[in-house]
Design an enzyme around this catalytic site. Sequence first.
Site, PDB file in Angstrom:
ATOM      1  CD  GLU A 123      18.491  -1.323 -21.221  1.00 11.19           C
ATOM      2  OE1 GLU A 123      17.820  -0.522 -21.892  1.00 11.19           O
ATOM      3  OE2 GLU A 123      19.695  -1.141 -20.965  1.00 11.19           O
ATOM      4  CG  HIS A 136      28.488 -28.711 -33.463  1.00  8.33           C
ATOM      5  ND1 HIS A 136      28.852 -30.005 -33.791  1.00  8.33           N
ATOM      6  CD2 HIS A 136      27.537 -28.352 -34.359  1.00  8.33           C
ATOM      7  CE1 HIS A 136      28.162 -30.393 -34.853  1.00  8.33           C
ATOM      8  NE2 HIS A 136      27.354 -29.406 -35.219  1.00  8.33           N
ATOM      9  CE  LYS A 155      24.136   4.259 -16.986  1.00  8.17           C
ATOM     10  NZ  LYS A 155      23.089   5.100 -17.547  1.00  8.17           N
TER      11      LYS A 155
HETATM   12  O1  PA5 Z   1      17.641   1.616 -23.967  1.00 10.30           O
HETATM   13  C1  PA5 Z   1      18.215   2.460 -23.304  1.00 10.30           C
HETATM   14  O2  PA5 Z   1      17.634   3.472 -22.909  1.00 10.30           O
HETATM   15  C2  PA5 Z   1      19.671   2.307 -22.934  1.00 10.30           C
HETATM   16  O3  PA5 Z   1      20.195   1.111 -23.346  1.00 10.30           O
HETATM   17  C3  PA5 Z   1      20.477   3.427 -23.575  1.00 10.30           C
HETATM   18  O4  PA5 Z   1      20.321   3.363 -24.952  1.00 10.30           O
HETATM   19  C4  PA5 Z   1      21.951   3.315 -23.214  1.00 10.30           C
HETATM   20  O5  PA5 Z   1      22.106   3.258 -21.822  1.00 10.30           O
HETATM   21  C5  PA5 Z   1      22.724   4.503 -23.769  1.00 10.30           C
HETATM   22  O6  PA5 Z   1      22.218   5.696 -23.256  1.00 10.30           O
HETATM   23  P1  PA5 Z   1      22.533   7.087 -23.931  1.00 10.30           P
HETATM   24  O7  PA5 Z   1      21.985   7.081 -25.301  1.00 10.30           O
HETATM   25  O8  PA5 Z   1      21.874   8.080 -23.046  1.00 10.30           O
HETATM   26  O9  PA5 Z   1      24.038   7.246 -23.953  1.00 10.30           O
END
Ligand code: PA5
Length: 454
Positions: free
Chosen positions: A276, A297, A411
Amino acid sequence: MLTLDLTNATAALVATDFDALCDRIPEVHARIESGSDPRPGSAYLGWRHLPETLDPAEFARQIDCAARLREVAPRCVVAGIGGSYLGAKATIDALGSDQTIRFAGHHVDPEAVAELLAEIDDGDFTVVVISKSGTTTETAVAFRLLRELLVRRHGARKAAERIVAITDPEGGALRRLAGAEGYESFAIPPDVGGRFSVLTPVGLLPIAIAGIDIDGLVAGAAAVMRQAAPSPDYAPYRYAAARTALHQAGKRIEVLATQSVRLAGVGEWWKQLFGESEGKEASGLFPASVQYTTDLHSLGQWLQEGPREVIETFLAVESPVADPAIPAGGDDGDGLTYLAGRPLSEVNQAALAATRFAHLTGGIPNMLIRAGRRDAPHLGALYAFFERAVAMSGYLLGVDPFTQPGVEQYKQAMFALLGKPGTRFAAAGQWQQYQERPTVALEVAVDTADPARR
Ligand code: PA5
């Protein structure tokens, strides 16, 4: 102690911009420390001083809350996704739990959710619901199901005593719900992004409920954060410069290879952190994780002889907490007498050394990160190591490592499909065209008849 060993990457680094990237470390460190990068991610640098800036009163409240929930029920369901669960899961998988901890809200698989609900149908559980935004669909749906079950079993007031919410301090649906229903709640610091939040209540509360030493976790992280310096001698930054140099020289994939079964979850956490943070603007190493020797393996052949676009980072634990010796075993029918009496760790270390050698000679430069032990301080140190590293490597690469705009695309399409009110679908035109594309599908019949009738 954590050790970064670059021996098996040195030759590959010669032909890269490694030295030039190392020269940039002081400037990038200053940008990380001052928050002076002009892009939006600079608003999310709170993780740098996290262990130190944890409010002692809030830290104590987390420990009290964990003790309370442990008293209330022997099982806890932690609902969250991405950064709102991976750190807790990695730590609990790595160090174990003296409570039953289940994770939910990180998928919408109806079968898996139904299985979990069946398992906890007696209502003898607590819930920690974690969402920074407070609106994440997967987590919100799971929480609605869990809450409904608790209310059915205990009534609304008693159910509320079994629920703790961890979310943004200011707004969001979960914050409002927590206030309205009277759940105990904790705040996620606004300047800490999800994947950097393991050392906030997001990670610490579930980890404390599991009975793990959160003081140790925080102390390990603090030690690594404290040593941060504007220098390539700071191991997380050197790791960052090395992987960035290799990426810029054409490598596309970084494989994190763990030698310890219990560290598989750290691989999952690491994938999110780097994926990310760096996968944007058409760049970033693809972060993959494997478990050795198991995956030798299955993926060993690909790694040894497949496309040479890979670098490998090994994550190994020096001193295992248990180490069975290989028994003498009689007449050598299995041909293993040469190993009799030797500890299994010797085989594991030999496998590590052999794999590093084989993959290097096959064209995969590799780095090794060794942790002294599999315990809370070393895990905390690893989290801090990788957080510091990804901040440096993201900036060296030229991307903003603290945002994740690309996560929104799926989303919006999902909300459009589900008919969520009030949502704006930026790619509505493309979506229309996409839906009108010609269908190409082939069917293969499956005989589902009762075998007795065949
Ligand atoms: O690193 C991030 O920001 C994302 O992976 C969030 O943690 C994830 O999308 C979950 O979001 P939230 O905590 O708003 O539910």
